[in-house]
Write an enzyme that holds these catalytic residues in place. Structure first.
Site, PDB file in Angstrom:
ATOM      1  CG  HIS A   1      -0.572   5.942   5.002  1.00  0.00           C
ATOM      2  ND1 HIS A   1      -1.953   5.926   5.113  1.00  0.00           N
ATOM      3  CD2 HIS A   1      -0.130   6.759   5.984  1.00  0.00           C
ATOM      4  CE1 HIS A   1      -2.314   6.696   6.126  1.00  0.00           C
ATOM      5  NE2 HIS A   1      -1.235   7.221   6.667  1.00  0.00           N
TER       6      HIS A   1
ATOM      7  CG  ASN B   1      -1.783   1.207   1.346  1.00  0.00           C
ATOM      8  OD1 ASN B   1      -2.399   1.611   0.355  1.00  0.00           O
ATOM      9  ND2 ASN B   1      -1.889   1.812   2.528  1.00  0.00           N
TER      10      ASN B   1
HETATM   11  C1  GRF Z   1      -2.672   8.900  -2.169  1.00  0.00           C
HETATM   12  O1  GRF Z   1      -2.340  10.030  -1.398  1.00  0.00           O
HETATM   13  C2  GRF Z   1      -2.274   7.645  -1.438  1.00  0.00           C
HETATM   14  O2  GRF Z   1      -1.134   7.791  -0.646  1.00  0.00           O
HETATM   15  C3  GRF Z   1      -3.474   7.397  -0.562  1.00  0.00           C
HETATM   16  O3  GRF Z   1      -4.586   7.790  -1.330  1.00  0.00           O
HETATM   17  C4  GRF Z   1      -4.182   8.745  -2.309  1.00  0.00           C
HETATM   18  C5  GRF Z   1      -4.583   8.167  -3.624  1.00  0.00           C
HETATM   19  O4  GRF Z   1      -4.405   9.039  -4.684  1.00  0.00           O
HETATM   20  N1  GRF Z   1      -3.512   6.017  -0.132  1.00  0.00           N
HETATM   21  P1  GRF Z   1      -4.519   8.475  -6.182  1.00  0.00           P
HETATM   22  O5  GRF Z   1      -5.877   7.825  -6.327  1.00  0.00           O
HETATM   23  O6  GRF Z   1      -3.398   7.500  -6.398  1.00  0.00           O
HETATM   24  O7  GRF Z   1      -4.401   9.684  -7.044  1.00  0.00           O
END
Ligand code: GRF
Length: 193
Positions: free
Chosen positions: A113, A111
């Site tokens: 984050h 993941n």
């Molecule tokens: C990102 O900030 C990621 O770290 C978090 O959710 C956001 C997703 O953005 N888990 P995207 O859909 O990849 O543009």
């Protein structure tokens, strides 16, 4: 061939960054890897169009069609398993996964984050980092375990928190480094395995 499955819920800009890096850096030839499916739990997720436009198969598994988390997760797993992925990436996938799902993909589930874990697991990370007076923020790629945002850290990137930052300006600065971090971490992960 090492298949990569990517799970999204929205914009999918991290998924797009991985897809672009795989193409630009010839992952197919260098590490025998490719993004083989992009799956969303939301039918309207903007990232689905990017995937389709780039010739990547997509699937939608709408969570509201399932009466329980367990049933949703098992439908999701069926779609994923059809691709026998070496790696499953969560990329802005806004669903809490059941322990059974996490266990099924143990060791091949990552993941990204938007905080420097273990600081600020959960939501609203940028506002919380500003309110805590942090001088640095960033993003973390980690292995997914049953405890939300707590698995072993794989890679991190940092950005400064500037004096006049709002949650949104910080979010954009962090997101920009996520787009370099996630593809690099995925490449290194697969190359090492
Ligand atoms: C990102 O900030 C990621 O770290 C978090 O959710 C956001 C997703 O953005 N888990 P995207 O859909 O990849 O543009």
């Amino acid at each position: 061939m090492k298949n990569i499955a990517i799970l999204i819920s929205g914009l999918g800009s991290n998924m797009s960054a991985v897809v672009r890096a795989a193409e630009r850096d010839a992952w197919h030839d260098r590490i025998g890897a490719r993004v083989s499916i992009v799956i969303s739990n939301k039918p309207g997720a903007a990232g689905l169009k990017f995937a389709e436009d780039n010739g990547i198969p997509t699937a939608v598994v709408p969570h509201q069609d399932f009466p329980s988390r367990e049933e949703f997760d098992s439908a999701l797993a069926q779609v994923i398993d059809a691709h026998s992925p070496a790696l499953v990436l969560l990329a802005g996938f806004m669903r809490v996964l059941t322990p059974a799902f996490v266990e099924r993909y143990q060791g091949r589930l990552l993941n990204i984050h938007p905080s420097l874990l273990p600081a600020f697991p959960g939501l609203d990370t940028h506002r919380r980092a500003i309110e805590a007076g942090c001088r640095f923020a960033g993003a973390t790629v980690h292995q997914v375990t049953a405890e939300l945002d707590h698995g072993p850290i794989v890679a991190q990137a940092i950005v400064p928190v500037l004096p006049d930052d709002s949650a949104d300006t910080l979010r954009r600065r962090v997101l920009a480094v996520e787009h370099g971090l996630y593809p690099r971490a995925v490449f290194d992960w697969l190359r090492a395995r």
